[in-house]
Design a protein around this motif. Sequence first.
Motif, PDB file in Angstrom:
ATOM      1  N   ASP A  67       0.810  -1.224   0.000  1.00 25.39           N
ATOM      2  CA  ASP A  67       0.000   0.000   0.000  1.00 25.39           C
ATOM      3  C   ASP A  67       0.840   1.271   0.000  1.00 25.39           C
ATOM      4  O   ASP A  67       0.406   2.298  -0.541  1.00 25.39           O
ATOM      5  N   ASP A  68       2.012   1.238   0.621  1.00 28.19           N
ATOM      6  CA  ASP A  68       2.834   2.442   0.744  1.00 28.19           C
ATOM      7  C   ASP A  68       3.706   2.704  -0.483  1.00 28.19           C
ATOM      8  O   ASP A  68       4.427   3.705  -0.522  1.00 28.19           O
ATOM      9  N   LEU A  69       3.665   1.817  -1.463  1.00 25.92           N
ATOM     10  CA  LEU A  69       4.421   2.010  -2.700  1.00 25.92           C
ATOM     11  C   LEU A  69       3.466   2.297  -3.848  1.00 25.92           C
ATOM     12  O   LEU A  69       2.381   1.717  -3.924  1.00 25.92           O
ATOM     13  N   ASN A  70       3.867   3.195  -4.743  1.00 23.17           N
ATOM     14  CA  ASN A  70       3.015   3.467  -5.897  1.00 23.17           C
ATOM     15  C   ASN A  70       3.179   2.356  -6.943  1.00 23.17           C
ATOM     16  O   ASN A  70       3.935   1.395  -6.739  1.00 23.17           O
ATOM     17  N   VAL A  71       2.471   2.489  -8.046  1.00 19.34           N
ATOM     18  CA  VAL A  71       2.473   1.450  -9.076  1.00 19.34           C
ATOM     19  C   VAL A  71       3.894   1.166  -9.564  1.00 19.34           C
ATOM     20  O   VAL A  71       4.331   0.008  -9.635  1.00 19.34           O
ATOM     21  N   PRO A  92      -2.023   1.678  -4.627  1.00 18.62           N
ATOM     22  CA  PRO A  92      -3.013   0.611  -4.816  1.00 18.62           C
ATOM     23  C   PRO A  92      -4.436   1.002  -4.453  1.00 18.62           C
ATOM     24  O   PRO A  92      -5.392   0.636  -5.159  1.00 18.62           O
ATOM     25  N   GLN A  93      -4.606   1.759  -3.359  1.00 20.08           N
ATOM     26  CA  GLN A  93      -5.953   2.123  -2.923  1.00 20.08           C
ATOM     27  C   GLN A  93      -6.642   3.092  -3.880  1.00 20.08           C
ATOM     28  O   GLN A  93      -7.860   3.320  -3.769  1.00 20.08           O
ATOM     29  N   GLN A  94      -5.888   3.658  -4.817  1.00 23.05           N
ATOM     30  CA  GLN A  94      -6.466   4.558  -5.818  1.00 23.05           C
ATOM     31  C   GLN A  94      -6.850   3.826  -7.101  1.00 23.05           C
ATOM     32  O   GLN A  94      -7.320   4.460  -8.052  1.00 23.05           O
ATOM     33  N   LEU A  95      -6.658   2.517  -7.136  1.00 22.56           N
ATOM     34  CA  LEU A  95      -6.890   1.723  -8.341  1.00 22.56           C
ATOM     35  C   LEU A  95      -8.102   0.817  -8.184  1.00 22.56           C
ATOM     36  O   LEU A  95      -8.459   0.413  -7.084  1.00 22.56           O
ATOM     37  N   SER A  96      -8.710   0.477  -9.307  1.00 19.47           N
ATOM     38  CA  SER A  96      -9.766  -0.538  -9.308  1.00 19.47           C
ATOM     39  C   SER A  96      -9.130  -1.923  -9.134  1.00 19.47           C
ATOM     40  O   SER A  96      -7.911  -2.086  -9.257  1.00 19.47           O
TER      41      SER A  96
END
Length: 227
Positions: A99-103, A142-146
């Motif tokens: 969760d703390d890392l971006n894509v 991750p929390q910003q993604l479907s």
Amino acid sequence: MEKIIKTENIRKVFRTEDVETWALNGVDIEINEGEFVAIMGPSGCGKSTLLNILGLLDNPSEGSYLLNGTDVTLFTEDNRTTLRKGVIGFVFQSFNLIDDLNVYENIELPLLYMGIPRKERKRRVEDAMRRMDITHRAGHFPQQLSGGQQQRVAIARAVVATPKIIFADEPTGNLDSKNGIEVMELLKQLNSEGTTIVMVTHSQRDASYAKRVINLFDGQVTAEIHQ
């Protein structure tokens, strides 16, 4: 075709105090390089246990397992970890993103563990994002993604190290039908390019993408179906 996986009499027991539960009871399978194989069966039949052993996340209690011609049955955890880094990619139902890392950072992580130089990491990550059509999400978390986008990130992370085999455990289990089909098409494309795919699934639709289906029941292979 060259055999990439071969097991002989694989058995796995789980012990709790005085209770023994045999999850696998003498599994013999062979998988050729470049195959797409689905492992199916009812809940509790040993599918995920078998996948964990094949993916070097666990050791069998008995039997032998040859991966790329090497018997890995008695490998230590350090040996298994080293071999996983160079040969295996994983895709899970729960995505397993950090969760703390971006894509970009999630996809880059396996390359950091492998000690790949920064310039080469950048090239590989950008290529993986482009193939999975998520370049525009590189800075998102991750929390910003479907769910479908998260699974695309998970697949990109699996392929970025160019593994010979991808092990997928219910890869569409948390997705709706549209996203599930898109994920299966991505796996099919990777297989067409030469990557061996071994997938555990309950879904007949997902299994239809495989070239061969191995059915398990009570920890034993009951049938193999070529499609």
